[in-house]
Scaffold this active site. Structure first.
Site, mmCIF file in Angstrom:
data_model
loop_
_atom_site.group_PDB
_atom_site.id
_atom_site.type_symbol
_atom_site.label_atom_id
_atom_site.label_comp_id
_atom_site.label_asym_id
_atom_site.label_seq_id
_atom_site.Cartn_x
_atom_site.Cartn_y
_atom_site.Cartn_z
ATOM 1 N N TRP A 163 3.907 10.406 6.767
ATOM 2 C CA TRP A 163 2.932 11.363 6.615
ATOM 3 C C TRP A 163 1.888 11.173 7.156
ATOM 4 C CZ3 TRP A 163 3.705 16.336 3.961
ATOM 5 C CH2 TRP A 163 4.471 15.906 3.027
ATOM 6 N N ALA A 217 2.277 7.216 0.874
ATOM 7 C CA ALA A 217 1.545 6.387 0.722
ATOM 8 C C ALA A 217 2.041 5.883 -0.665
ATOM 9 C CB ALA A 217 0.551 7.138 0.295
ATOM 10 N N PHE A 218 2.963 6.834 -1.718
ATOM 11 C CA PHE A 218 3.613 6.551 -3.087
ATOM 12 C C PHE A 218 4.628 5.495 -2.928
ATOM 13 C CE2 PHE A 218 5.303 7.654 -6.941
ATOM 14 C CZ PHE A 218 4.202 8.155 -8.127
ATOM 15 N N GLU A 219 5.409 5.417 -1.440
ATOM 16 C CA GLU A 219 6.311 4.659 -1.685
ATOM 17 C C GLU A 219 5.629 3.424 -1.528
ATOM 18 O OE1 GLU A 219 7.452 8.989 -1.578
ATOM 19 O OE2 GLU A 219 6.785 8.093 -0.194
ATOM 20 N N LEU A 269 -2.355 7.502 4.961
ATOM 21 C CA LEU A 269 -3.706 9.359 4.996
ATOM 22 C C LEU A 269 -3.709 9.988 3.742
ATOM 23 C CD1 LEU A 269 -6.585 10.615 5.940
ATOM 24 C CD2 LEU A 269 -4.765 11.753 7.437
ATOM 25 N N ARG A 289 -4.240 16.299 -7.378
ATOM 26 C CA ARG A 289 -5.263 15.740 -7.002
ATOM 27 C C ARG A 289 -5.136 14.454 -6.191
ATOM 28 N NH1 ARG A 289 -9.900 18.332 -6.102
ATOM 29 N NH2 ARG A 289 -10.946 16.799 -6.135
#
Length: 163
Positions: A27, A61-63, A85, A93
């Protein structure tokens, strides 16, 4: 096997040989890659061969926490760096996502005792315009240098403790 880590103006410290993984989010990769480039340049400038750095792309980022844990369990890595980022897409949020990622990375670090570093940025305002992209590219380049220095310093201090 031992390898030498050094920083300019500092004494050389031995650390267990190992690779360094840099998790890079896809991303906003055009912005995040500036962190990756700067991190690698900092490591190379401080005596760490680029061949010791593995860049692993992940969706977002979540991974990153899962990948950090899996990489740390291989026994091949002395350190793991996460670069992403996380922006406010208007639907959720982004602070919650960033906080979750940072907390999970810290848990992985504590569970595995592999140093994990974050260059996961959460700007309050980011728009897909050239001005914002240029600003955050420069900011992430600075963060790449900072996280590189932190990685070297931490590897040296961990080596002192564990020798």
């Amino acid at each position: 096997m031992k390898t030498e880590l050094s920083t300019k103006g500092d004494t050389t410290v031995s650390a267990e040989a190992g690779r360094i993984a840099l998790l890079q989010s896809r991303w906003h990769a055009d912005v995040v890659q500036e962190c990756t480039k700067s991190f690698i340049a900092t490591m190379v400038a401080n005596g760490i061969s680029q061949s010791r750095i593995d860049v692993v792309e992940v969706p977002g980022a979540f991974e990153m926490p899962l990948h950090a844990k899996l990489l740390s369990k291989t026994g091949h890595y002395s350190a793991i760096v996460a670069a992403a980022l996380v922006i406010d897409g208007g639907i959720y949020r982004h602070e919650f996502v960033a906080q979750t990622v940072i907390n999970a990375l810290m848990l992985v670090q504590l569970e595995t005792t592999i140093p994990i570093f974050s260059a996961v940025l959460t700007p309050h305002h980011f728009h897909e315009v050239d001005e914002h992209k240029a600003f955050f590219r420069a900011h992430l380049a600075t963060k790449g240098e900072e996280v590189g220095k932190a990685c070297i310093d931490t590897l040296k201090s961990v080596a002192r403790i564990t020798q």
